[in-house]
Design a protein around this motif. Structure first.
Motif, PDB file in Angstrom:
ATOM      1  N   ASP A 115       0.528  -1.225   0.140  1.00 39.90           N
ATOM      2  CA  ASP A 115      -0.340  -0.451   0.464  1.00 39.90           C
ATOM      3  C   ASP A 115       0.462   1.081  -0.036  1.00 39.90           C
ATOM      4  O   ASP A 115       0.760   2.136  -0.727  1.00 39.90           O
ATOM      5  CB  ASP A 115      -0.833   0.675   1.045  1.00 39.90           C
ATOM      6  CG  ASP A 115      -1.938  -0.879   1.410  1.00 39.90           C
ATOM      7  OD1 ASP A 115      -2.479  -1.548   0.078  1.00 39.90           O
ATOM      8  OD2 ASP A 115      -2.601  -1.134   1.897  1.00 39.90           O
ATOM      9  N   VAL A 116       1.874   0.647   0.759  1.00 42.16           N
ATOM     10  CA  VAL A 116       2.599   2.355   0.732  1.00 42.16           C
ATOM     11  C   VAL A 116       3.301   2.217  -0.369  1.00 42.16           C
ATOM     12  O   VAL A 116       3.681   3.442  -1.117  1.00 42.16           O
ATOM     13  CB  VAL A 116       3.760   2.253   1.928  1.00 42.16           C
ATOM     14  CG1 VAL A 116       4.928   2.773   2.122  1.00 42.16           C
ATOM     15  CG2 VAL A 116       3.484   2.474   3.284  1.00 42.16           C
ATOM     16  N   ALA A 117       3.548   1.627  -1.284  1.00 44.74           N
ATOM     17  CA  ALA A 117       4.545   2.230  -2.363  1.00 44.74           C
ATOM     18  C   ALA A 117       4.363   2.037  -3.504  1.00 44.74           C
ATOM     19  O   ALA A 117       4.283   3.360  -3.795  1.00 44.74           O
ATOM     20  CB  ALA A 117       5.532  -0.125  -2.654  1.00 44.74           C
ATOM     21  N   THR A 118       3.056   1.901  -3.287  1.00 43.26           N
ATOM     22  CA  THR A 118       1.427   2.295  -4.257  1.00 43.26           C
ATOM     23  C   THR A 118       1.068   4.277  -4.102  1.00 43.26           C
ATOM     24  O   THR A 118       1.040   4.706  -5.226  1.00 43.26           O
ATOM     25  CB  THR A 118      -0.192   1.621  -4.379  1.00 43.26           C
ATOM     26  OG1 THR A 118       0.497  -0.067  -4.103  1.00 43.26           O
ATOM     27  CG2 THR A 118      -0.955   2.207  -5.594  1.00 43.26           C
ATOM     28  N   ALA A 119       1.145   4.239  -2.703  1.00 50.54           N
ATOM     29  CA  ALA A 119       0.489   5.482  -2.890  1.00 50.54           C
ATOM     30  C   ALA A 119       1.942   6.555  -3.012  1.00 50.54           C
ATOM     31  O   ALA A 119       1.629   7.543  -3.686  1.00 50.54           O
ATOM     32  CB  ALA A 119       1.054   5.915  -0.603  1.00 50.54           C
ATOM     33  N   PHE A 120       3.091   6.489  -3.059  1.00 51.18           N
ATOM     34  CA  PHE A 120       4.104   7.134  -3.428  1.00 51.18           C
ATOM     35  C   PHE A 120       4.907   6.795  -5.222  1.00 51.18           C
ATOM     36  O   PHE A 120       5.077   7.009  -5.234  1.00 51.18           O
ATOM     37  CB  PHE A 120       5.536   6.868  -2.249  1.00 51.18           C
ATOM     38  CG  PHE A 120       5.477   7.084  -1.060  1.00 51.18           C
ATOM     39  CD1 PHE A 120       5.442   8.683  -1.189  1.00 51.18           C
ATOM     40  CD2 PHE A 120       5.506   6.481   0.062  1.00 51.18           C
ATOM     41  CE1 PHE A 120       5.686   9.154   0.485  1.00 51.18           C
ATOM     42  CE2 PHE A 120       5.195   6.910   1.458  1.00 51.18           C
ATOM     43  CZ  PHE A 120       5.398   8.389   1.268  1.00 51.18           C
ATOM     44  N   GLY A 121       3.605   5.777  -5.539  1.00 50.53           N
ATOM     45  CA  GLY A 121       4.466   5.544  -7.449  1.00 50.53           C
ATOM     46  C   GLY A 121       5.443   5.060  -7.522  1.00 50.53           C
ATOM     47  O   GLY A 121       6.297   5.166  -8.970  1.00 50.53           O
ATOM     48  N   THR A 122       6.518   3.948  -5.886  1.00 51.02           N
ATOM     49  CA  THR A 122       7.453   3.766  -6.433  1.00 51.02           C
ATOM     50  C   THR A 122       7.692   2.409  -7.764  1.00 51.02           C
ATOM     51  O   THR A 122       8.792   2.477  -7.974  1.00 51.02           O
ATOM     52  CB  THR A 122       8.179   3.807  -5.518  1.00 51.02           C
ATOM     53  OG1 THR A 122       7.409   2.720  -4.388  1.00 51.02           O
ATOM     54  CG2 THR A 122       8.040   4.876  -5.024  1.00 51.02           C
ATOM     55  N   GLY A 123       6.193   1.726  -6.857  1.00 49.44           N
ATOM     56  CA  GLY A 123       6.252   0.017  -7.906  1.00 49.44           C
ATOM     57  C   GLY A 123       6.775  -0.593  -7.133  1.00 49.44           C
ATOM     58  O   GLY A 123       7.699  -1.352  -8.223  1.00 49.44           O
TER      59      GLY A 123
END
Length: 126
Positions: A115-123
């Motif tokens: 969820d955190v990775a998706t929120a920051f868009g880092t993939g």
């Protein structure tokens, strides 16, 4: 998870009884055997006799099994074990509960990282 459950089952089966006397390790040393307790007696002929001890004499151990009085000669005893099934069952149940909590915790942590990775868009995690 399957490996953890298998390990817990193996531990459960191996910890169902504890050795209180061994003719090879400590001959004629019956200090751990107490009247009023239930033990399983392993004899030289390979038989096993579970019974509750009523008394210990110089050359035999007397007890009760299914309301029948039994006397076993100390010379015929190779091993005496105390049944600890209840302790093993509780330990196994606790181990399974701990493993379940651990697996659920790891899954939730993985979901949070995703969820955190998706929120920051880092993939970072697909």
């Amino acid at each position: 998870m399957k490996r953890i459950l298998f390990l817990l089952v193996v531990i459960s089966f191996t910890s169902c009884s504890s050795l209180k006397y061994s003719a090879t390790k400590n001959p004629d040393n019956y200090k751990n055997i107490k009247a009023g307790n239930k033990y399983t007696f392993h004899q030289e002929d390979g038989s096993k006799i579970p019974m509750t001890i009523t008394s210990i004499s110089k050359d035999s151990i007397i007890g009760i099994r299914k309301k029948e009085r039994i006397s076993i000669s100390k010379n015929n005893i190779t091993e005496i074990r105390k049944d600890r099934t209840a302790v093993a069952v509780v330990a196994t149940a606790g181990g399974i509960a701990a493993a379940t909590v651990l697996v659920i915790g790891i899954k939730n942590a993985t979901d949070d990282i995703q969820d955190v990775a998706t929120a920051f868009g880092t993939g970072l995690i697909n």
